[in-house]
Design an enzyme around this catalytic site. Structure first.
Site, PDB file in Angstrom:
ATOM      1  N   ASN A 186       0.747  -1.464  -0.130  1.00 26.57           N
ATOM      2  CA  ASN A 186       0.010  -0.016   0.002  1.00 26.57           C
ATOM      3  C   ASN A 186       0.878   1.450  -0.068  1.00 26.57           C
ATOM      4  OD1 ASN A 186      -1.752   1.931   0.349  1.00 26.57           O
ATOM      5  ND2 ASN A 186      -2.433   1.519   2.266  1.00 26.57           N
ATOM      6  N   LYS A 207       0.181   4.141  -0.293  1.00 27.72           N
ATOM      7  CA  LYS A 207      -0.514   5.639  -0.085  1.00 27.72           C
ATOM      8  C   LYS A 207      -0.317   6.730  -1.125  1.00 27.72           C
ATOM      9  CE  LYS A 207      -0.458   3.607   4.664  1.00 27.72           C
ATOM     10  NZ  LYS A 207      -0.798   3.613   5.998  1.00 27.72           N
ATOM     11  N   HIS A 241     -10.017   1.487   3.990  1.00 24.35           N
ATOM     12  CA  HIS A 241      -8.932   1.779   4.583  1.00 24.35           C
ATOM     13  C   HIS A 241      -9.086   2.923   5.688  1.00 24.35           C
ATOM     14  CE1 HIS A 241      -4.690   3.046   5.959  1.00 24.35           C
ATOM     15  NE2 HIS A 241      -4.462   1.806   5.488  1.00 24.35           N
ATOM     16  N   GLU A 282      -7.561   5.250   6.954  1.00 21.76           N
ATOM     17  CA  GLU A 282      -7.138   6.670   6.705  1.00 21.76           C
ATOM     18  C   GLU A 282      -8.420   7.167   5.740  1.00 21.76           C
ATOM     19  OE1 GLU A 282      -3.474   5.814   5.071  1.00 21.76           O
ATOM     20  OE2 GLU A 282      -2.659   5.155   6.881  1.00 21.76           O
ATOM     21  N   GLU A 300      -6.314  -4.598  10.075  1.00 21.64           N
ATOM     22  CA  GLU A 300      -5.463  -3.472  10.024  1.00 21.64           C
ATOM     23  C   GLU A 300      -5.919  -3.032  11.458  1.00 21.64           C
ATOM     24  OE1 GLU A 300      -2.996  -2.529   6.697  1.00 21.64           O
ATOM     25  OE2 GLU A 300      -4.847  -1.124   6.690  1.00 21.64           O
ATOM     26  N   GLY A 349       1.374   2.451  10.851  1.00 21.36           N
ATOM     27  CA  GLY A 349       2.529   3.623  10.821  1.00 21.36           C
ATOM     28  C   GLY A 349       2.854   3.990  12.361  1.00 21.36           C
ATOM     29  N   SER A 403       2.338  -1.919  10.475  1.00 23.41           N
ATOM     30  CA  SER A 403       3.579  -1.930  10.960  1.00 23.41           C
ATOM     31  C   SER A 403       4.171  -3.253  10.671  1.00 23.41           C
ATOM     32  CB  SER A 403       3.799  -1.372  12.432  1.00 23.41           C
ATOM     33  OG  SER A 403       3.582  -0.182  12.730  1.00 23.41           O
ATOM     34  N   GLY A 441       2.219  -0.926   4.285  1.00 23.22           N
ATOM     35  CA  GLY A 441       2.547   0.365   4.024  1.00 23.22           C
ATOM     36  C   GLY A 441       3.910   0.748   3.800  1.00 23.22           C
TER      37      GLY A 441
HETATM   38  P1  PGA Z   1       2.086   0.432   7.762  1.00 22.15           P
HETATM   39  O1  PGA Z   1       0.578   0.623   6.997  1.00 22.15           O
HETATM   40  O2  PGA Z   1       2.589  -0.758   7.341  1.00 22.15           O
HETATM   41  O3  PGA Z   1       2.911   1.681   7.292  1.00 22.15           O
HETATM   42  O4  PGA Z   1       1.782   0.506   9.162  1.00 22.15           O
HETATM   43  C1  PGA Z   1      -0.183  -0.254   6.687  1.00 22.15           C
HETATM   44  C2  PGA Z   1      -1.466   0.074   6.244  1.00 22.15           C
HETATM   45  O5  PGA Z   1      -1.758   1.453   6.371  1.00 22.15           O
HETATM   46  O6  PGA Z   1      -1.996  -0.328   5.299  1.00 22.15           O
END
Ligand code: PGA
Length: 258
Positions: free
Chosen positions: A9, A11, A100, A102, A172, A178, A212, A233
């Site tokens: 991902n 982003k 997602h 976000e 998630e 993140g 993460s 991510g």
């Molecule tokens: P991250 O994000 O691996 O940076 O924690 C995962 C995601 O938001 O899909």
């Protein structure tokens, strides 16, 4: 047997030129995962066509798939700024992330709109990657499973068992995205195992952990029986780093089945 599955991902990172560079660096590294895992790169809309073009030359068999990060549910119309499932499908996009956290937090996505997006994607033969997960507060007050069950039922309850079995779902936990605070392998396994029991077809769905996931924890997470792979991510942004993560994860899976 469910196949190991790894989705990057990106982003809102990478220009079209950077997407092409990534494809050129990643395709040779990923070649050794052929026959072993499914891999999809979920990129910003503007990168999808250049990425697909680049991969067509680098990976003619189409082993590395391309995915979007969102979609609008209407087929076309006066919806300024939106992209339809038919538009994505017409550009050979294979997967699309929906719901997602976000997008739920910043752009108003709800379980109801996620359900509509899932329907639109299935109508265009694009596999939805449906994200669910609880907040830190919900986690700390022991409501993780209730929250996830509510999201799954509201987003996927209208589908047939067969449609649910063909989905990719990403568990998630929002507090893990993140933050560097990854869930425990047992926590991820328990929640994903629970998702598999919620409705017909989910037993066979591909269900990923996200939040993460890094090269140094992917093996432990993916060794768990219910965890089919990762939605990754920040650790997917560097092609060599993402390849190392997948390598480690597959070692974890091999170790667990040995
Ligand atoms: P991250 O994000 O691996 O940076 O924690 C995962 C995601 O938001 O899909």
């Amino acid at each position: 047997m469910r196949e190991p599955f790894f989705a990057a991902n990106w982003k809102m990172y990478k220009t079209p030129a950077q997407a092409r560079e990534y494809a050129n660096a990643f395709a040779p590294l990923a070649d050794k995962f052929r026959e072993r895992a499914a891999i999809v790169l979920c990129a910003p809309f503007i990168d999808l066509v250049p990425l697909r073009e680049e991969l067509r030359d680098l990976d003619p068999a189409g082993f590395i798939d391309v995915g979007a990060q969102d979609v609008f549910w209407e087929p076309e119309g006066a919806y300024t700024g939106e992209i339809s499932a038919a538009m994505l499908g017409g550009e050979s996009v294979d997967y699309c992330i929906v719901g997602h956290s976000e997008r739920r937090r910043l752009f108003g996505d709800t379980d109801e709109t996620v359900a509509r997006k899932v329907t639109a994607l299935l109508g265009a033969d694009i596999v939805p990657i449906v994200c669910v997960g609880e907040t830190l507060e919900e986690h700390q007050t022991g409501r993780r499973l209730d929250v996830v069950a509510g999201q799954i039922r509201a987003c996927l309850g209208h589908l047939s068992d067969e449609q649910r079995a063909g989905l990719v779902i990403a568990y998630e936990p929002i507090w893990a995205i993140g933050t560097g605070m990854c869930d425990t392998p047992q926590g991820a396994d328990e929640t994903i195992g629970f998702i598999r029991t919620l409705d017909g077809g989910l037993e066979d769905a591909t269900i990923l952990y996200g939040g993460s996931m890094k090269a140094d924890n992917a093996a432990y997470l993916c060794a768990e029986q219910n965890v089919d792979g990762g939605l990754v991510g920040s650790a997917s942004l560097d092609p060599a780093g993402f390849a190392t993560l997948i390598d480690n994860a597959l070692r974890g899976i091999d170790g667990a089945s040995a």
